[in-house]
Design an enzyme around this catalytic site. Sequence first.
Site, mmCIF file in Angstrom:
data_model
loop_
_atom_site.group_PDB
_atom_site.id
_atom_site.type_symbol
_atom_site.label_atom_id
_atom_site.label_comp_id
_atom_site.label_asym_id
_atom_site.label_seq_id
_atom_site.Cartn_x
_atom_site.Cartn_y
_atom_site.Cartn_z
ATOM 1 N N LYS A 1 -4.159 -5.201 16.051
ATOM 2 C CA LYS A 1 -4.685 -4.015 15.360
ATOM 3 C C LYS A 1 -5.726 -3.280 16.223
ATOM 4 O O LYS A 1 -5.757 -2.042 16.265
ATOM 5 C CB LYS A 1 -5.299 -4.418 14.014
ATOM 6 C CG LYS A 1 -4.307 -4.981 13.010
ATOM 7 C CD LYS A 1 -3.232 -3.981 12.613
ATOM 8 C CE LYS A 1 -3.736 -2.923 11.669
ATOM 9 N NZ LYS A 1 -2.660 -2.055 11.142
ATOM 10 N N ALA B 1 3.571 1.048 8.173
ATOM 11 C CA ALA B 1 4.450 -0.096 8.439
ATOM 12 C C ALA B 1 3.859 -1.016 9.495
ATOM 13 O O ALA B 1 3.683 -0.627 10.652
ATOM 14 C CB ALA B 1 5.822 0.398 8.892
ATOM 15 N N PRO C 1 -9.262 -0.546 5.800
ATOM 16 C CA PRO C 1 -9.565 -1.202 4.523
ATOM 17 C C PRO C 1 -9.990 -2.655 4.708
ATOM 18 O O PRO C 1 -9.705 -3.297 5.728
ATOM 19 C CB PRO C 1 -8.230 -1.123 3.783
ATOM 20 C CG PRO C 1 -7.200 -1.154 4.858
ATOM 21 C CD PRO C 1 -7.818 -0.449 6.048
ATOM 22 N N ILE D 1 0.834 -1.207 0.000
ATOM 23 C CA ILE D 1 0.000 0.000 0.000
ATOM 24 C C ILE D 1 0.864 1.250 0.000
ATOM 25 O O ILE D 1 0.606 2.219 -0.731
ATOM 26 C CB ILE D 1 -0.943 0.007 1.216
ATOM 27 C CG1 ILE D 1 -1.847 -1.229 1.230
ATOM 28 C CG2 ILE D 1 -1.800 1.280 1.223
ATOM 29 C CD1 ILE D 1 -2.689 -1.358 2.506
#
Length: 820
Positions: A164, A78, A188, A15
């Site tokens: 996350k 990252a 996303p 990305i």
Amino acid sequence: MSETLVLVTGVGGFIAAHVADQLLERGYRVRGTARGPKYQALAETVKRPGLEFVRIDDVATSDFTAALAGVDAVIHLACPLPGRKSVEETFSSAIEGTMNVVRQAQRAGVKKLVVTSSFGCLLSPTHMPAFHGLTFTEQDWGVTDDAEFEQQKDNKFYVYFTAKIKTEIALWDFARAHPELEVATILPGYVIGPYSASFPLPADIASMGTNDLVLQIITGGAVLPAPNWLVDVRDVARAHVLALTRLPLGGHGDARFIVNAATYPWAKAAAHIARARPALAGRIVPLDTIAPLPGVLSGLDNTRSKTVLGVGSYITPEDTLGAAVDAVLALQKHWAQVNREIRCTWRQGLLKCSLGNIMHLNIFGQHMVVISSAKVAKDLLDKKGSIYSDRPQSVILRLCGYTRTFPLLSHNETWRKQRRLVAYEFNVGSISKYYALQEKEAVTLVRNLLDNPDNLMREIQMYGVNGFTFPKSASSNNYDIRRIGSIIMRVTYGYQVKSVDDRMLAIPLQSLGNFSKISTPGAFLVDQIPALQYLPRWMPGSGFLDKVDTWHQMFMDSCWDPYQWSKTNIDTGDALMPNLCASIIQSQEEPLSDDEEAQAVYATGSILGGGLDTNMSSVLSFLMAMILYPQVQAKGQAELDLVVGKNRLPELSDRPNLPYLRSIMAEVLRWSPALPLGIPHALEEDDDYEGYFLPKGSLVIPNIWEMSHDPEVYTDPMVFNPERFDGVDAEMAKASSLAFGFGRRVCPGMHFAEGTLFSIIMTTLATCDVLAGLDENGKEVMPKYAYTSGTISFPEPFPVKLQLRSAAAATLLADISTVE
């Protein structure tokens, strides 16, 4: 160009590369971070106005002061994908990595921050809400459970999404505590699509992003029964850039953005690829075998990304899949080309290999780590031997029996037992009992070459280059280089080889020839499709199994026949002593059990294969060097004359007093290593080294030729120069030890092999001048530094002439008996 400078972390990523492209297209200046070797590669190969790179080796701990100097905004991307790191490293990279960047940016006065999050932050890490027919918005938050996490630590997706979720919670907590910050997060779906044309293509699966799921589909892998909220990488990059331009966007509830094109299950994606690309349909698993989803797939509401960010319409899933398939197919072709280029080949006598100290590749799904630095080899293969000592396994070699021998055995207890038997017999304190044998066979070799100089290359062509094919009409004295085989048979079994066609040596050598043929990568489809080994013998395509039976029987005969002969003849006196078989058998108070005897058989059967070709190659390289560098030959002879004199032949006990000859041997092993790419190791666990993630199962290839020809270590490495060691044994050992392997896979017979080679070197130089041979017209033919390709590399054929130094030398050679 705008004066606005944006720091993009992990700029070489899937990305991030597109984010950098789109920022540059909009006129921004971009500074990208990258780790270690990747930074070096990007700095050297990516040249775009407005783009610069800075090295950051660990986002969780590195100092970003230089990276943040003059920066107006940060886009942080990252983070490793699921399964790329250990649990601890995943949490460190995701949580501490993000917060380290954010904290340092805040201290540096940077206010604008865009951070990549994930759809996983909207739901439980178990993903089960994804199959409840719900619709998720930016107001939804995933909830983590520490007790459940302990039960799910082996689930790479659970670990990743837990990390996350915790990362985004920590980020927004920090943002609330520092209201001057303008923060947005991008969530996303599964991101696939083309690769940036500005950046290098991924070197392996680990760095190809979520496109690895597309690769899995079109190469016959499993189709995940997982939720697939599909989005094109170009749209995700666009969302990051748009978020940057629209900051500030409000509090954490208003500055989170779901970026997703459509709900599009992987089974539907596989079906579309099969329809749109008929040529690929046969590669995809039958669609009716794909596991159904465990419920009604939930949706992601992308309204705010369209309206608030201004994404507008998304690239359709079908167009995205088409671009992703094209990208993956192009990547496969690129990897195949890289594979061809890194197959180190001999050109004009020089091995060319343009690798860094360590390179991680993926060739058709097989991870390969090529090491071209002695330091890296020792860091990994020596210091981490507990996980770097396995061997790659081949179905065809297993079927033929070769993987029963310790050089090819897996790193297990059977390997330890076999290696222990050999190492005990050939340790540095035990090998002196074989000195007389090595000295005698060296004399016989020199004597035969004086009588029949043409035999040298004829023998090498028979046993080395041509895969050990023996002419039935070979004469009895036509086995000069086979002297090395004779030494090994004598030492291992107490057997004295009687002639060139002696079955006791010919069968093992023929078995080695078979090994050379069948071990060639790609030679047999069964290594790629193991199920072929179970084909009925009447079925077309099963013909190779008949050959396997023949090769297997020959392998068994080559190991068991010499062993049984030795075992039977220990007491009769026909088995010459000492020998390895006798040492093993006589060291036991009780008869060997069936398993113990099998390990003894395969351990002893390993010796010939491990020592013959490599010693042959080194002897030929020595002869070539003496022709090309006569001043070295003269200096070696002078040392022998001074230390030993001319009234006796040198002995291996003289070796400590012959530093220049020791330097010659070390330089032979450095200048022309017989195994230029060593024998591959296999990695038993995931590992991380200087920014490289090295997956379990990787083939680890020690590029010994490059290590031995490193100009930073060896000045003028292509020059044969024994003086480079200054007579210091430690410096010689650094060079010569490379030829014998690394860590727990070091050759246990290295001291014996060195003794054989040294005996040939000292006997040859003490008695003869080594001269260039003549062609059919009587003209001198100087050898070229040119070598064959293959696992074991030989000098290309060259004629050689040995000329006696004196009548006294002839007498000394003649006085040595050929009978024990």
